[in-house]
Structures are given as C-alpha cells and as structure tokens.
Design an enzyme around this catalytic site. Sequence first.
Site, PDB file in Angstrom:
ATOM      1  N   HIS A  24      -0.331  13.787  49.738  1.00 35.74           N
ATOM      2  CA  HIS A  24      -0.537  12.364  49.408  1.00 35.74           C
ATOM      3  C   HIS A  24      -1.983  12.155  48.946  1.00 35.74           C
ATOM      4  O   HIS A  24      -2.739  11.414  49.574  1.00 35.74           O
ATOM      5  CB  HIS A  24      -0.228  11.472  50.611  1.00 35.74           C
ATOM      6  CG  HIS A  24       1.252  11.243  50.801  1.00 35.74           C
ATOM      7  ND1 HIS A  24       1.778  10.707  51.940  1.00 35.74           N
ATOM      8  CD2 HIS A  24       2.312  11.458  49.984  1.00 35.74           C
ATOM      9  CE1 HIS A  24       3.095  10.624  51.822  1.00 35.74           C
ATOM     10  NE2 HIS A  24       3.443  11.070  50.636  1.00 35.74           N
ATOM     11  N   GLU A  82      10.366  11.050  45.318  1.00 40.74           N
ATOM     12  CA  GLU A  82       8.949  11.457  45.317  1.00 40.74           C
ATOM     13  C   GLU A  82       8.851  12.874  44.748  1.00 40.74           C
ATOM     14  O   GLU A  82       9.742  13.713  44.956  1.00 40.74           O
ATOM     15  CB  GLU A  82       8.365  11.371  46.736  1.00 40.74           C
ATOM     16  CG  GLU A  82       6.841  11.470  46.716  1.00 40.74           C
ATOM     17  CD  GLU A  82       6.168  11.081  48.038  1.00 40.74           C
ATOM     18  OE1 GLU A  82       6.873  10.700  48.998  1.00 40.74           O
ATOM     19  OE2 GLU A  82       4.921  11.163  48.098  1.00 40.74           O
ATOM     20  N   ASP A  84       7.544  15.638  45.313  1.00 38.57           N
ATOM     21  CA  ASP A  84       7.731  16.868  46.093  1.00 38.57           C
ATOM     22  C   ASP A  84       9.210  17.205  46.272  1.00 38.57           C
ATOM     23  O   ASP A  84       9.549  18.316  46.677  1.00 38.57           O
ATOM     24  CB  ASP A  84       7.006  16.791  47.449  1.00 38.57           C
ATOM     25  CG  ASP A  84       7.343  15.555  48.258  1.00 38.57           C
ATOM     26  OD1 ASP A  84       7.602  14.496  47.669  1.00 38.57           O
ATOM     27  OD2 ASP A  84       7.341  15.641  49.499  1.00 38.57           O
ATOM     28  N   HIS A 152      10.796   6.770  53.279  1.00 34.57           N
ATOM     29  CA  HIS A 152       9.663   5.870  53.282  1.00 34.57           C
ATOM     30  C   HIS A 152       9.359   5.272  51.913  1.00 34.57           C
ATOM     31  O   HIS A 152       8.287   4.662  51.738  1.00 34.57           O
ATOM     32  CB  HIS A 152       8.418   6.600  53.815  1.00 34.57           C
ATOM     33  CG  HIS A 152       7.938   7.688  52.891  1.00 34.57           C
ATOM     34  ND1 HIS A 152       6.677   7.684  52.355  1.00 34.57           N
ATOM     35  CD2 HIS A 152       8.566   8.733  52.377  1.00 34.57           C
ATOM     36  CE1 HIS A 152       6.526   8.731  51.578  1.00 34.57           C
ATOM     37  NE2 HIS A 152       7.664   9.375  51.584  1.00 34.57           N
TER      38      HIS A 152
END
Length: 404
Positions: A24, A82, A84, A152
């Site tokens: 992050h 995301e 990743d 999230h």
Amino acid sequence: MKTVEIKKGIYWVGVVDWNIRTFHGHTYTTKRGSTYNAYLIIDEKVTLVDSVYGPFAGELIERIREIVPVEKIDHIVVNHIEMDHSGALPELMKLCPKAKLFGTAKCKEGLSKMYYPEGGGTSGWDFQVVKTGDKLKLGKRTLTFIEAPMIHWPDSMFTYCAEEELLFPNDAFGQHYATSERFDDETDQCALMDETAKYYANILWPFSGMISRKIDEILKMSISIKMIAPSHGVIWRNDPMKIINSYISWTKNETKPKAVVVYETMYGSTAMMAMKIVEGLVDGGVEVKLFDIAISDKSEVNNQMLDAKAYIFGSSTHDNDMLSTIAGFLEFLKGLKPKNRIGAAFGSCGWAGGAIPALEQMMKEIGIEQVLPSISVKYVPDENELKKCCEMGAELAKKITGKA
Ligand code: FEO
C-alpha cells in the site's frame, strides 16, 4: 514451488512474494513478505478463483499449466480488483480470451477503468455481474457469491463452495506472510497470529462495523465452513472458527490491560518523561509497549494498538505544535478509527508548549477519552516532574485495570 491440492480437485496456483517489504505504497511494512493466492477448481467448468499481482503473471500461468492448459479455463471469479489480485488478468486473458469473468458491478466498473483497452483491454472480456446469493454451477460443485463491500474495497466479494465447505474471502482473514507451507497448522503459530493481527489493524480496522455485519450475515446463513482460503498468506483448515472469533473480537474493539506509549523527542526530555510513565504503568501491573515514533515502524505500532486499552502520546514542542513524525502517525491512526480507548498526553517545551494542545486536539478527533490532565514540562524535567510522570503511569494503570 509446485501447486498444492487443497481439496480434491482444487489447487492453490498462487505465488509467494518472498521479497516484498512494503505494501500500500509504503504505509505497511511486510517484513515476512506476502503471497498472492489463486485457486483452480477442476470440474466440468474449469474455474480460477482470484488472480495475482501483475509481475507474477508468468508464475501463475506456469502453475496453472501444471494442472490444465490455460486455454481450458472457462470461468474466472474476480473477488477483488486491487492490483495485487487482478494485475495478472490482462496476461491471462490473452491465453483464455473466451473465459467468462464473474464479479460485482463495482468490480466490472473498476476493471474497465484499470485495464482500459490501450492497457491490455477489458472491452472484449465476457463479464457477468453477480450479486449476493447468485450461484454458478461448475458441475459437481456450485459456487455462491456473497458481496462484501468495503472489506476492504467497494468491489470486494466472497465466494463459497458448499460441497467443499470452503470459503474464498479474498483479503479477509489474510496475512502478509510468505511461507513454504500453505496451511495454518503447518506454520509457526506466533508469527501467523502476529501477521493476521497486523493485517487487520492496518487494512481492515476502519471497516470493523461492516466486517462485523458481514460475519453475522454469514453465520446466520448456517453454512458449514471447514476451510477458509484467503488471497494472502496461509489457508485456515485447522480451526476456521479461531480466526473468525479473532475477527469478531477485533470488530468489537475488544482490548486487554495494555498501554501503548508513543512519543517523539528533540533533546530527550520527552523521552525521559515517557520512561517514567512506563515505569508507573508497569508497576501498576499493565502490559506496556513503548515506541519512539521517529525510529519506529508505524504499521508495527498499529499492530500493538489493536488490543491495547490505553494510548499515551508525548511530543516536544516545535513551531508551536507537536513534532511532525508523531503528527503524521496520529493522522494514520485516526484513519484506522479505533474505539473505546482511554489515554493521556505529555510533552516538553522551551517557552510556549504548543505540543500539548495539539496532542489533546488530535486525541479528541480520534475519539480517545482523555482520563488524566496532560503533563507539560519546560526544558528538562526535574525530579518532582519525573515523579509526576511516574504517578501518571500508576493512575493510568488503575484506570486500565478498573481499580481506579
Ligand atoms: Fe490484497 Fe485489497 O488487496
């Protein structure tokens, strides 16, 4: 590293990123590395659940080829966009362009924006939007989708396979933990729980309310979960309720008799005060962690704050304010939205003590109840002032342990 069969006909085909040290951006240190987990289900419809970070696309493809030609993939479940977990999709889709993707409406929207046509393209991808309760029959098995917004990201989704009693929750229940082992019972338990807590503290803590409601929703569905296969770290097969119960405790902001003292100092006066406060806390029977934030890893400090009842902050005054490193840390902590904490402030100054009102204001904004008056010292603390710091620690210990 070979693929690992986690259930009959279901394979881990992810990658281990041994060398990643920050995540992050640079907000999260990953001292034990990480993994990007993807799972291949061999059924009448060959289905890949989740993908990996883009630089590892080749390794994912190689691992899938150990089981089945990549061209045979019929479905790809995209639990989360995301990078990743989605970065390898453009490379993968070149090899199985007819594969159908499944994800939430936000997933479709995000993928389109992230991998726009010039960048590898999603315009030709066959994407089906799914909602909570939608099912996908693979043959012997059926997948059920459960939207999990803000766990999230808005697009996040869990996928459940009833026949295997297996939950794929993507980021939830994950850990940034690179290991040669794939299952919870095979690895060091202290390191595993340390990384699990650190992951929750730094990534999921702000979303505790939504996570609590999602866990309730899943428990009320009365589905059997014998294995949880997250997108980072090891797979929970030994006792999945152990990690679910840890999450329930964290979502409730449950704490133990523990204090975290975080300070920043210019010439050592604030540090002297911090040591005396710690002395009082320890003598009062409280577990304590102390950090000079200027030389500490902030994501590790957050990890220690997850189960601590009291937060005590100290700073020297600089430019009529607190010092800049602790100011940055407190901004970070505010974003994590801790609840039900008590605390106090302390610090030193030369002439105008701007650090104390700044610390008090920030503690108010975070929602920490200030249970004792702050202690401010000019220049260097004398014997009497150090005694007051020790007494502050002792008083805090009483309030933490409920003996006040
Ligand atoms: Fe592991 Fe939200 O990505």
